[in-house]
Write a protein that holds these residues in place. Structure first.
Motif, short mmCIF file in Angstrom:
data_model
loop_
_atom_site.label_atom_id
_atom_site.label_comp_id
_atom_site.label_asym_id
_atom_site.label_seq_id
_atom_site.Cartn_x
_atom_site.Cartn_y
_atom_site.Cartn_z
N SER A 42 0.68 -1.04 -0.27
CA SER A 42 -0.26 -0.04 0.24
C SER A 42 0.47 1.66 0.06
O SER A 42 2.25 1.27 0.71
CB SER A 42 -0.61 0.41 1.18
OG SER A 42 -1.63 0.94 1.40
N ALA A 43 0.66 2.39 -0.56
CA ALA A 43 0.90 3.65 -0.69
C ALA A 43 -0.06 4.63 -0.96
O ALA A 43 -1.35 4.65 -1.44
CB ALA A 43 1.97 3.82 -1.61
N VAL B 122 -4.47 3.64 -12.47
CA VAL B 122 -5.87 2.35 -12.79
C VAL B 122 -4.61 1.50 -11.86
O VAL B 122 -4.00 0.79 -11.69
CB VAL B 122 -6.11 2.16 -13.59
CG1 VAL B 122 -5.00 1.65 -14.43
CG2 VAL B 122 -7.19 1.36 -14.26
N GLN B 123 -6.56 0.77 -11.46
CA GLN B 123 -6.03 -0.19 -10.81
C GLN B 123 -7.52 -1.06 -10.31
O GLN B 123 -8.11 -1.37 -9.35
CB GLN B 123 -5.24 -0.27 -8.43
CG GLN B 123 -6.00 1.11 -8.28
CD GLN B 123 -5.74 1.23 -6.59
OE1 GLN B 123 -4.27 0.52 -6.52
NE2 GLN B 123 -5.19 2.05 -5.70
N PRO B 124 -7.79 -1.79 -11.20
CA PRO B 124 -9.07 -2.22 -11.16
C PRO B 124 -9.68 -3.76 -10.59
O PRO B 124 -10.31 -4.23 -9.90
CB PRO B 124 -9.96 -2.84 -12.30
CG PRO B 124 -7.96 -2.46 -13.39
CD PRO B 124 -7.65 -1.58 -12.81
N ALA B 125 -7.75 -4.25 -9.79
CA ALA B 125 -8.18 -6.03 -9.12
C ALA B 125 -7.85 -6.10 -7.99
O ALA B 125 -7.62 -6.77 -7.35
CB ALA B 125 -7.32 -6.25 -10.16
N ALA B 126 -7.96 -4.18 -7.47
CA ALA B 126 -7.00 -3.40 -6.47
C ALA B 126 -8.62 -4.59 -4.93
O ALA B 126 -8.70 -3.24 -4.41
CB ALA B 126 -6.99 -2.32 -5.71
N GLU C 108 -11.48 4.32 -1.01
CA GLU C 108 -10.12 4.41 -1.05
C GLU C 108 -9.43 4.15 -2.06
O GLU C 108 -8.01 4.49 -2.21
CB GLU C 108 -10.01 2.71 -0.32
CG GLU C 108 -10.28 2.64 1.63
CD GLU C 108 -10.26 1.60 1.97
OE1 GLU C 108 -10.80 2.30 3.58
OE2 GLU C 108 -10.33 1.17 1.60
N LYS C 109 -9.61 3.69 -3.15
CA LYS C 109 -9.16 3.52 -4.71
C LYS C 109 -8.25 5.06 -5.12
O LYS C 109 -7.38 5.32 -5.86
CB LYS C 109 -9.63 2.69 -5.88
CG LYS C 109 -9.89 1.21 -5.03
CD LYS C 109 -10.23 0.43 -6.32
CE LYS C 109 -10.56 -0.51 -5.73
NZ LYS C 109 -11.05 -1.79 -6.68
N ALA D 106 -3.08 3.34 -3.29
CA ALA D 106 -2.93 2.23 -4.45
C ALA D 106 -1.67 1.47 -4.00
O ALA D 106 -1.23 1.62 -3.27
CB ALA D 106 -1.12 3.14 -5.83
N LEU D 107 -2.38 0.17 -4.23
CA LEU D 107 -1.89 -0.98 -4.59
C LEU D 107 -0.79 -1.68 -4.88
O LEU D 107 -0.94 -1.84 -6.64
CB LEU D 107 -3.05 -2.22 -3.90
CG LEU D 107 -4.04 -2.71 -2.88
CD1 LEU D 107 -4.88 -3.77 -3.29
CD2 LEU D 107 -3.25 -2.24 -1.64
#
Length: 108
Positions: free
Chosen positions: A47-48, A56-60, A67-68, A72-73
Protein backbone atom coordinates in the motif's frame (compact mmCIF):
# COMPACT_ATOMS: atom_id res chain seq x y z
CA UNK A 1 2.88 2.85 -24.41
CA UNK A 2 3.48 5.89 -22.23
CA UNK A 3 6.02 6.16 -19.42
CA UNK A 4 5.50 8.16 -16.25
CA UNK A 5 7.77 9.20 -13.42
CA UNK A 6 6.87 7.70 -10.06
CA UNK A 7 8.50 9.50 -7.15
CA UNK A 8 8.51 8.03 -3.65
CA UNK A 9 8.08 10.87 -1.17
CA UNK A 10 10.66 11.00 1.60
CA UNK A 11 13.06 8.52 0.02
CA UNK A 12 14.59 10.45 -2.86
CA UNK A 13 13.80 7.49 -5.14
CA UNK A 14 12.02 7.78 -8.47
CA UNK A 15 11.50 5.41 -11.38
CA UNK A 16 10.02 5.39 -14.85
CA UNK A 17 6.95 3.17 -15.12
CA UNK A 18 5.01 2.27 -18.25
CA UNK A 19 1.23 2.61 -18.21
CA UNK A 20 1.18 -1.13 -19.05
CA UNK A 21 3.32 -2.11 -16.03
CA UNK A 22 2.55 -2.28 -12.32
CA UNK A 23 4.47 0.01 -10.03
CA UNK A 24 5.63 -2.99 -7.99
CA UNK A 25 7.07 -4.74 -11.05
CA UNK A 26 9.01 -1.60 -11.98
CA UNK A 27 10.30 -1.30 -8.38
CA UNK A 28 11.53 -4.89 -8.42
CA UNK A 29 13.23 -4.41 -11.80
CA UNK A 30 14.94 -1.21 -10.59
CA UNK A 31 16.04 -2.70 -7.26
CA UNK A 32 13.80 -0.49 -5.12
CA UNK A 33 12.80 -2.14 -1.85
CA UNK A 34 9.00 -2.01 -2.07
CA UNK A 35 7.18 -4.23 0.41
CA UNK A 36 4.80 -6.84 -1.00
CA UNK A 37 3.39 -10.25 -0.24
CA UNK A 38 0.42 -11.66 -2.14
CA UNK A 39 0.78 -9.70 -5.44
CA UNK A 40 -2.97 -10.08 -6.08
CA UNK A 41 -4.35 -6.94 -4.42
CA UNK A 42 -5.54 -8.48 -1.16
CA UNK A 43 -2.88 -8.31 1.57
CA UNK A 44 -2.24 -4.52 1.43
CA UNK A 45 1.48 -4.94 2.19
CA UNK A 46 2.37 -2.84 -0.87
CA UNK A 47 0.00 0.00 0.00
CA UNK A 48 0.99 3.60 -0.73
CA UNK A 49 -0.80 6.91 -0.32
CA UNK A 50 -1.29 8.81 -3.58
CA UNK A 51 0.05 12.30 -2.88
CA UNK A 52 -0.22 13.44 -6.49
CA UNK A 53 -1.29 11.84 -9.76
CA UNK A 54 -3.58 9.07 -10.91
CA UNK A 55 -3.45 5.29 -11.21
CA UNK A 56 -5.73 2.60 -12.55
CA UNK A 57 -6.09 -0.46 -10.33
CA UNK A 58 -9.29 -2.35 -11.16
CA UNK A 59 -8.18 -5.54 -9.39
CA UNK A 60 -7.26 -3.85 -6.07
CA UNK A 61 -9.77 -5.88 -4.10
CA UNK A 62 -8.32 -4.90 -0.71
CA UNK A 63 -9.59 -1.30 -1.00
CA UNK A 64 -13.05 0.21 -1.16
CA UNK A 65 -13.87 2.32 -4.23
CA UNK A 66 -13.28 5.48 -2.18
CA UNK A 67 -9.92 4.23 -0.88
CA UNK A 68 -8.78 3.50 -4.46
CA UNK A 69 -8.92 7.26 -5.12
CA UNK A 70 -6.38 8.05 -2.38
CA UNK A 71 -4.29 4.88 -2.04
CA UNK A 72 -2.50 2.55 -4.45
CA UNK A 73 -1.74 -1.12 -4.18
CA UNK A 74 1.53 -1.08 -6.06
CA UNK A 75 1.11 -4.73 -7.10
CA UNK A 76 -2.02 -3.76 -9.06
CA UNK A 77 -1.63 -0.03 -9.79
CA UNK A 78 -0.54 1.23 -13.18
CA UNK A 79 0.25 4.93 -13.55
CA UNK A 80 -1.97 7.20 -15.62
CA UNK A 81 0.15 10.30 -14.93
CA UNK A 82 3.35 11.22 -13.15
CA UNK A 83 2.95 10.18 -9.51
CA UNK A 84 4.10 11.01 -6.03
CA UNK A 85 3.54 8.13 -3.61
CA UNK A 86 4.17 7.73 0.08
CA UNK A 87 4.94 4.06 0.69
CA UNK A 88 3.82 2.09 3.74
CA UNK A 89 0.70 4.21 4.34
CA UNK A 90 -2.60 2.41 4.80
CA UNK A 91 -6.15 3.76 4.55
CA UNK A 92 -7.81 4.73 7.85
CA UNK A 93 -10.14 1.72 7.69
CA UNK A 94 -7.12 -0.60 7.78
CA UNK A 95 -5.33 1.40 10.48
CA UNK A 96 -8.49 1.33 12.63
CA UNK A 97 -8.90 -2.44 12.15
CA UNK A 98 -5.27 -3.02 13.18
CA UNK A 99 -5.64 -0.85 16.28
CA UNK A 100 -8.83 -2.60 17.38
CA UNK A 101 -7.27 -6.06 16.83
CA UNK A 102 -4.21 -5.27 18.97
CA UNK A 103 -4.30 -6.91 22.40
CA UNK A 104 -5.01 -4.57 25.29
CA UNK A 105 -2.10 -3.73 27.54
CA UNK A 106 -2.14 -5.48 30.90
CA UNK A 107 -1.81 -2.99 33.75
CA UNK A 108 -0.86 -5.60 36.37
Amino acid sequence: MTEYTVEFVGTGESIQVSDKQTILKACIEEGIAQEYSCRVGMCLACSAEIIEGEVVQPAARGFTDEEKEHYALTCMARPQSDLKLKRGVYPPSIENDAASAAPAADDD
